[in-house]
Design an enzyme around this catalytic site. Structure first.
Site, PDB file in Angstrom:
ATOM      1  N   PHE A  12     -49.338  27.362 -12.977  1.00 35.46           N
ATOM      2  CA  PHE A  12     -50.686  27.942 -12.967  1.00 35.46           C
ATOM      3  C   PHE A  12     -50.758  29.195 -12.089  1.00 35.46           C
ATOM      4  O   PHE A  12     -51.319  30.217 -12.478  1.00 35.46           O
ATOM      5  CB  PHE A  12     -51.704  26.903 -12.488  1.00 35.46           C
ATOM      6  CG  PHE A  12     -51.966  25.843 -13.519  1.00 35.46           C
ATOM      7  CD1 PHE A  12     -52.648  26.165 -14.688  1.00 35.46           C
ATOM      8  CD2 PHE A  12     -51.523  24.545 -13.333  1.00 35.46           C
ATOM      9  CE1 PHE A  12     -52.890  25.199 -15.655  1.00 35.46           C
ATOM     10  CE2 PHE A  12     -51.749  23.576 -14.296  1.00 35.46           C
ATOM     11  CZ  PHE A  12     -52.436  23.891 -15.458  1.00 35.46           C
ATOM     12  N   GLY A  14     -48.249  31.129 -10.958  1.00 41.43           N
ATOM     13  CA  GLY A  14     -47.388  32.213 -11.415  1.00 41.43           C
ATOM     14  C   GLY A  14     -47.907  32.891 -12.669  1.00 41.43           C
ATOM     15  O   GLY A  14     -47.903  34.126 -12.774  1.00 41.43           O
ATOM     16  N   ASN A 102     -40.186  21.613  -1.573  1.00 41.41           N
ATOM     17  CA  ASN A 102     -40.302  23.039  -1.881  1.00 41.41           C
ATOM     18  C   ASN A 102     -39.252  23.877  -1.154  1.00 41.41           C
ATOM     19  O   ASN A 102     -38.869  24.943  -1.635  1.00 41.41           O
ATOM     20  CB  ASN A 102     -41.721  23.537  -1.600  1.00 41.41           C
ATOM     21  CG  ASN A 102     -42.677  23.124  -2.718  1.00 41.41           C
ATOM     22  OD1 ASN A 102     -42.244  22.565  -3.734  1.00 41.41           O
ATOM     23  ND2 ASN A 102     -43.952  23.382  -2.545  1.00 41.41           N
ATOM     24  N   VAL A 125     -45.596  32.657  -1.902  1.00 37.21           N
ATOM     25  CA  VAL A 125     -46.870  31.938  -1.937  1.00 37.21           C
ATOM     26  C   VAL A 125     -46.668  30.422  -1.975  1.00 37.21           C
ATOM     27  O   VAL A 125     -47.613  29.662  -1.753  1.00 37.21           O
ATOM     28  CB  VAL A 125     -47.763  32.367  -3.134  1.00 37.21           C
ATOM     29  CG1 VAL A 125     -47.823  33.876  -3.259  1.00 37.21           C
ATOM     30  CG2 VAL A 125     -47.310  31.760  -4.439  1.00 37.21           C
ATOM     31  N   SER A 126     -45.439  29.968  -2.268  1.00 37.03           N
ATOM     32  CA  SER A 126     -45.181  28.526  -2.343  1.00 37.03           C
ATOM     33  C   SER A 126     -45.526  27.884  -0.994  1.00 37.03           C
ATOM     34  O   SER A 126     -45.285  28.479   0.055  1.00 37.03           O
ATOM     35  CB  SER A 126     -43.701  28.264  -2.648  1.00 37.03           C
ATOM     36  OG  SER A 126     -43.284  29.023  -3.763  1.00 37.03           O
ATOM     37  N   ASN A 127     -46.045  26.690  -1.048  1.00 38.34           N
ATOM     38  CA  ASN A 127     -46.490  26.018   0.184  1.00 38.34           C
ATOM     39  C   ASN A 127     -45.492  25.009   0.725  1.00 38.34           C
ATOM     40  O   ASN A 127     -44.718  24.458  -0.056  1.00 38.34           O
ATOM     41  CB  ASN A 127     -47.832  25.320  -0.094  1.00 38.34           C
ATOM     42  CG  ASN A 127     -48.994  26.279   0.084  1.00 38.34           C
ATOM     43  OD1 ASN A 127     -49.031  27.020   1.066  1.00 38.34           O
ATOM     44  ND2 ASN A 127     -49.915  26.268  -0.861  1.00 38.34           N
ATOM     45  N   ARG A 158     -62.123  33.164   0.628  1.00 38.31           N
ATOM     46  CA  ARG A 158     -62.892  31.904   0.627  1.00 38.31           C
ATOM     47  C   ARG A 158     -64.002  31.950   1.678  1.00 38.31           C
ATOM     48  O   ARG A 158     -65.137  31.528   1.416  1.00 38.31           O
ATOM     49  CB  ARG A 158     -61.945  30.730   0.889  1.00 38.31           C
ATOM     50  CG  ARG A 158     -61.065  30.431  -0.313  1.00 38.31           C
ATOM     51  CD  ARG A 158     -60.072  29.326  -0.060  1.00 38.31           C
ATOM     52  NE  ARG A 158     -59.453  28.925  -1.326  1.00 38.31           N
ATOM     53  CZ  ARG A 158     -58.258  28.360  -1.435  1.00 38.31           C
ATOM     54  NH1 ARG A 158     -57.542  28.099  -0.343  1.00 38.31           N
ATOM     55  NH2 ARG A 158     -57.787  28.022  -2.605  1.00 38.31           N
ATOM     56  N   HIS A 182     -51.711  29.078   7.370  1.00 36.55           N
ATOM     57  CA  HIS A 182     -52.405  28.689   6.138  1.00 36.55           C
ATOM     58  C   HIS A 182     -52.457  27.168   6.154  1.00 36.55           C
ATOM     59  O   HIS A 182     -51.856  26.504   5.344  1.00 36.55           O
ATOM     60  CB  HIS A 182     -51.604  29.201   4.946  1.00 36.55           C
ATOM     61  CG  HIS A 182     -52.314  29.106   3.632  1.00 36.55           C
ATOM     62  ND1 HIS A 182     -53.613  29.490   3.448  1.00 36.55           N
ATOM     63  CD2 HIS A 182     -51.891  28.683   2.413  1.00 36.55           C
ATOM     64  CE1 HIS A 182     -53.949  29.301   2.180  1.00 36.55           C
ATOM     65  NE2 HIS A 182     -52.923  28.799   1.531  1.00 36.55           N
TER      66      HIS A 182
END
Ligand code: APR
Length: 316
Positions: A12, A14, A102, A125-127, A158, A182
């Protein structure tokens, strides 16, 4: 050769990032990759077929990659690579619960980026993003300014959206900022929040501001709880795509990003959410600004929280 960006991971996050980047029409090519057979090619074809309607020329190419680097030739010559590969959270999970699984994915992806796109600027951006950014730098061995992470642009958006909704004003009237990690040690910065130039503290009572700060910190979890499967991707992809655009346009725009800090705010040797000028070389410069003592203390606390975890990723 033309301007080229790669998005690794055609889930989603990417696929929406690839779509936004293609629609900006600032790159010649967007490459979308995944380990799933056919998925990136199918999504690329689908986005390309929207070109006549949306009126952009950027071409999207989908490529499936294998565990030993098969298919990675597709990313050769990329100016920017956005790493979205990895599992998203499920309800009740923290970003940190994704660390081990990850890390394996991001390490493998980063090694292939180093091999096939050695001059790229890498946006992770991967968590959990603070740790995955540190790992991507380690695994690529790229200069630290060429590897940074997405967190602050999203968290700030946000925060801004909540402030605008609370005060029933247009989002463009609101200026806000979040720094730190984050995650739980995110540092929304009320002293840097204004509405039409007026300090937020003149417009809302302290308890209400604190409520908005807490909601910002839990912004991702709030979406995850509603979706039930998967995590947010519209606002996250907007953030990542804007960052990639700032790089290719060499805009020098100041954005809150997860960048390597060396002495700023008295903090060193860690990837942390700070404001930085973004351009062709990745991070041009970390920008220090005036913060309150409480905000600086929050930033130091965030730095210590992520420092130990970032050291751990070397062994994952
Ligand atoms: N190389 C390329 N792609 C991979 C790899 C790999 N080694 N391993 C997994 N993927 C792909 C999956 O096949 C999947 O298509 O990454 C994609 C992840 O997509 P989603 O499950 O839809 O997750 P998404 O919502 O896109 O989130 C991706 O971003 O915000 C973070 O926490 C989130 O870490 C997660 C990441």
């Amino acid at each position: 050769m033309g301007k080229k960006v790669t998005v690794v991971g055609a889930g989603f996050y990417g696929s929406t990032t690839a779509q936004r980047l293609a629609e900006y029409d600032v790159f010649d090519t967007v490459v979308l990759t995944d380990i799933l057979d056919g998925k990136p090619a199918g999504l690329a074809l689908d986005i390309n077929q929207s070109r006549p309607i949306e009126g952009f020329e950027t071409k999207v190419i989908g490529a499936t990659t294998g565990p030993n680097g098969e298919g990675y030739e597709a990313i050769e010559g990329s100016d920017v690579v956005v790493v979205t590969a990895g599992l998203p959270r499920k309800p009740g999970m923290s970003r940190m619960d994704l660390l081990e699984v990850n890390a394996k994915i991001v390490r493998q992806v980063a090694e292939n980026i180093a091999k096939y796109a050695p001059n790229a600027v890498v946006i992770v951006v991967s968590n959990p993003v603070d740790e995955m950014t540190a790992l991507a730098q380690l695994a690529t061995q790229f200069p630290k300014n060429r590897v940074f992470g997405q967190a602050g642009v999203l968290d700030t958006a946000r925060f801004t959206n909540s402030i605008a909704e609370t005060l029933a004003v247009p989002v463009k009237s609101v200026k806000a900022l979040t720094l730190g990690s984050h995650g739980d040690t995110m540092v929304p910065v009320p002293s840097r929040c204004t509405v039409d130039g007026k300090p937020l503290s003149d417009l809302l009572p302290a308890e209400k501001i604190e409520e908005l700060v807490v909601r910002t910190r839990n912004g991702g979890a709030e979406v995850v709880a509603l979706l039930k499967t998967g995590s947010a991707y519209y606002a996250p992809s907007a953030a990542a795509a804007r960052m990639a655009k700032a790089v290719i346009e060499d805009s020098g725009v100041v954005l809150p990003v997860c960048a390597w800090v060396e002495g700023e705010y008295g903090i060193s040797g860690v990837y942390l959410g700070v404001e930085a000028q973004v351009g062709r070389e990745g991070i041009k410069k970390v920008v220090e600004d005036k913060l309150t003592d409480t905000e600086i203390a929050g930033l130091k606390e965030a730095a210590e929280a992520v420092r130990a975890k970032q050291a751990d990723v070397a062994n994952l």
